[in-house]
Scaffold this motif. Structure first.
Motif, PDB file in Angstrom:
ATOM      1  N   VAL A   1       0.836  -1.200   0.000  1.00  0.00           N
ATOM      2  CA  VAL A   1       0.000   0.000   0.000  1.00  0.00           C
ATOM      3  C   VAL A   1       0.871   1.251   0.000  1.00  0.00           C
ATOM      4  O   VAL A   1       1.821   1.372   0.793  1.00  0.00           O
ATOM      5  N   LEU A   2       0.549   2.168  -0.893  1.00  0.00           N
ATOM      6  CA  LEU A   2       1.130   3.503  -0.899  1.00  0.00           C
ATOM      7  C   LEU A   2       0.044   4.463  -0.418  1.00  0.00           C
ATOM      8  O   LEU A   2      -1.028   4.544  -1.015  1.00  0.00           O
ATOM      9  N   LEU A   3       0.304   5.182   0.672  1.00  0.00           N
ATOM     10  CA  LEU A   3      -0.655   6.156   1.207  1.00  0.00           C
ATOM     11  C   LEU A   3      -0.318   7.534   0.652  1.00  0.00           C
ATOM     12  O   LEU A   3       0.815   8.014   0.799  1.00  0.00           O
ATOM     13  N   VAL A   4      -1.293   8.150  -0.002  1.00  0.00           N
ATOM     14  CA  VAL A   4      -1.088   9.463  -0.608  1.00  0.00           C
ATOM     15  C   VAL A   4      -2.093  10.445  -0.005  1.00  0.00           C
ATOM     16  O   VAL A   4      -3.302  10.220  -0.061  1.00  0.00           O
ATOM     17  N   ALA A   5      -1.582  11.523   0.565  1.00  0.00           N
ATOM     18  CA  ALA A   5      -2.442  12.551   1.158  1.00  0.00           C
ATOM     19  C   ALA A   5      -2.566  13.711   0.184  1.00  0.00           C
ATOM     20  O   ALA A   5      -1.573  14.399  -0.112  1.00  0.00           O
ATOM     21  N   ASN A   6      -3.768  13.916  -0.325  1.00  0.00           N
ATOM     22  CA  ASN A   6      -4.025  14.974  -1.304  1.00  0.00           C
ATOM     23  C   ASN A   6      -4.485  16.262  -0.609  1.00  0.00           C
ATOM     24  O   ASN A   6      -4.789  16.265   0.577  1.00  0.00           O
TER      25      ASN A   6
ATOM     26  N   SER B   1      -0.785  17.611  -4.268  1.00  0.00           N
ATOM     27  CA  SER B   1      -1.926  18.485  -4.535  1.00  0.00           C
ATOM     28  C   SER B   1      -2.289  18.342  -6.003  1.00  0.00           C
ATOM     29  O   SER B   1      -1.475  18.660  -6.881  1.00  0.00           O
ATOM     30  N   THR B   2      -3.490  17.864  -6.281  1.00  0.00           N
ATOM     31  CA  THR B   2      -3.921  17.748  -7.671  1.00  0.00           C
ATOM     32  C   THR B   2      -4.289  19.106  -8.261  1.00  0.00           C
ATOM     33  O   THR B   2      -4.458  19.225  -9.470  1.00  0.00           O
TER      34      THR B   2
ATOM     35  N   GLY C   1       3.989  17.461  -5.784  1.00  0.00           N
ATOM     36  CA  GLY C   1       4.158  16.059  -5.421  1.00  0.00           C
ATOM     37  C   GLY C   1       3.664  15.055  -6.440  1.00  0.00           C
ATOM     38  O   GLY C   1       3.887  13.848  -6.269  1.00  0.00           O
ATOM     39  N   ILE C   2       3.018  15.492  -7.526  1.00  0.00           N
ATOM     40  CA  ILE C   2       2.446  14.553  -8.488  1.00  0.00           C
ATOM     41  C   ILE C   2       3.536  13.701  -9.129  1.00  0.00           C
ATOM     42  O   ILE C   2       3.415  12.468  -9.229  1.00  0.00           O
TER      43      ILE C   2
ATOM     44  N   ILE D   1      -5.488  10.879 -11.326  1.00  0.00           N
ATOM     45  CA  ILE D   1      -5.319  10.102 -12.550  1.00  0.00           C
ATOM     46  C   ILE D   1      -5.363  11.010 -13.776  1.00  0.00           C
ATOM     47  O   ILE D   1      -4.611  10.814 -14.737  1.00  0.00           O
ATOM     48  N   ASN D   2      -6.215  12.030 -13.749  1.00  0.00           N
ATOM     49  CA  ASN D   2      -6.242  12.982 -14.857  1.00  0.00           C
ATOM     50  C   ASN D   2      -4.909  13.707 -15.007  1.00  0.00           C
ATOM     51  O   ASN D   2      -4.468  14.025 -16.121  1.00  0.00           O
ATOM     52  N   ARG D   3      -4.269  13.992 -13.885  1.00  0.00           N
ATOM     53  CA  ARG D   3      -2.943  14.614 -13.917  1.00  0.00           C
ATOM     54  C   ARG D   3      -1.949  13.671 -14.612  1.00  0.00           C
ATOM     55  O   ARG D   3      -1.116  14.097 -15.414  1.00  0.00           O
ATOM     56  N   ILE D   4      -2.051  12.372 -14.285  1.00  0.00           N
ATOM     57  CA  ILE D   4      -1.161  11.388 -14.899  1.00  0.00           C
ATOM     58  C   ILE D   4      -1.431  11.305 -16.402  1.00  0.00           C
ATOM     59  O   ILE D   4      -0.508  11.251 -17.223  1.00  0.00           O
TER      60      ILE D   4
END
Length: 372
Positions: free
Chosen positions: A102-107, A143-144, A149-150, A180-183
């Motif tokens: 698991v990778l925990l990502v705080a947006n 931050s999206t 950090g993206i 995902i849109n950023r990716i």
């Protein structure tokens, strides 16, 4: 061979496309199937008119889809809202993910005050996740909105997945689809191919597969609905009032015992006992904070909830709900009183006795301060 109508899926929310009934989920007119990218009527109106239509998919459907992750061999990317960590946490997630890493990502880290120490915040997130039963291999901030950090998160995913599928999971409105849109944008994808996003809960309705270069997929999953957040109690107007859009500006209140703060008409904080001290409110900058005497608080809410104390807005049909009391005693460490989906109040007075009031549907908790 041309894909049949039954096999079309909305690129925005993932739901199966149907052309028969405009009132049912997944409807799109026949003409929409001629486009390279197909979106359902609901996503089209959400993207172009910011209008949301009710959906019929229920909590059990969300849970069933999420539970299937236990049987997959994948990297799980758990996204949380750093401004509403507990409110955006999925209860029992450690059981759902099984043995998968698991990778925990705080947006939404852009919404925190710039003075927030990033290293301390990361450590706080790791410990908080561990206390809730999940032991992520890595914790990342992003931050999206600003893009902070993206790149780091994308690189970490590539390093951690080791040839596996990637499932991006989280509660509604934490920013999974925006990430995902950023990716997609980083890889030259844009326009109607983008996943539908909004501040309304429950935009993604089915799993959306995005092919990776090695035959595996990056999968956007439906957001699980946490009913203990304020978002499910408010209209569009009220929701906009409590949803931070810019960096939160903390407000400091010097309180004596026997004083009360109202966070709009949605929550109430009573300083019952303790030495005069500073209390810091972290909430959307547009939210109106009203200070009064504790002895007048009940009468003020009864007479002016939904009018002076807003949101909720009586004029828009929003319900002024009875508030349930939660009592806390503060120890030596600074603590936060958290109202799920609304904000928190930092307390640093040792031995202080406080009471937090919120509708029975809303989660209220105390935690070691995120700013220590």
């Amino acid at each position: 061979m041309t894909e049949s109508k039954e096999e079309w899926h909305c690129s925005g929310c993932g739901v199966s496309i149907q052309t028969e009934d405009p009132k049912k989920l997944g409807y799109a007119p026949e003409s929409a199937l001629k486009r390279d990218v197909v979106v359902c009527k609901r996503c089209y109106r959400l993207k172009h008119y910011n209008e949301i239509e009710p959906v019929s998919i229920g909590d059990e459907d969300f849970q069933a889809m999420f539970a299937s992750l236990h049987h997959k061999k994948a990297l799980i990317v758990k996204v949380v809202d750093v401004v509403d960590f507990y409110g955006s946490w999925i209860s029992g997630i450690h059981r759902f993910v099984g043995k998968n890493p698991v990778l925990l990502v705080a947006n939404k880290v852009d919404l925190l005050p710039k003075s927030t120490n990033r290293n301390k915040l990361t450590n706080w997130l790791k410990k908080s996740a561990s206390d809730l039963g999940l032991k992520p291999l890595e914790v990342k901030l992003m931050s999206t909105i600003t893009g902070e950090g993206i790149d780091d998160v994308a690189l970490t995913i590539d390093e951690m997945r080791r040839g596996r599928d990637v499932y991006v999971v989280g509660c509604t409105n934490v920013g999974k689809s925006s990430f995902i849109n950023r990716i997609l944008a980083m890889h030259g994808q844009a326009g109607e191919a983008m996943i539908t996003t909004s501040h309304f809960p429950g935009t993604t309705l089915a799993m959306i597969d995005i092919p990776l270069g090695d035959g595996k997929s990056l999968v956007d999953t439906p957001g699980l609905v946490n009913r203990h957040q304020y978002a499910h109690l408010l209209s569009v107007k009220g929701l906009k009032e409590i949803t931070p859009k810019k960096e939160i500006k903390p407000i400091v209140y010097q309180l004596k015992e026997g004083q009360t703060l109202f966070l709009g008409g949605l929550a109430r904080f009573d300083f019952v006992k303790g030495a005069p001290s500073s209390f810091i409110v972290y909430a959307a900058n547009r939210l109106h904070i009203h200070r009064t005497k504790l002895e007048k608080a009940d009468d003020l809410y009864s007479k002016h909830g939904g009018e002076l104390l807003v949101p909720p807005y009586k004029e828009d049909g929003e319900q002024v709900r009875p508030l349930v009391k939660h009592s806390f005693k503060v120890g030596k460490e600074p603590m936060d009183i958290v109202f799920s989906g609304l904000g928190w109040i930092r307390i640093q007075t040792e031995g202080a006795i406080v009471e937090a009031h919120a509708p029975k549907e809303v989660g209220v908790a105390i935690r070691r301060s995120i700013h220590t």
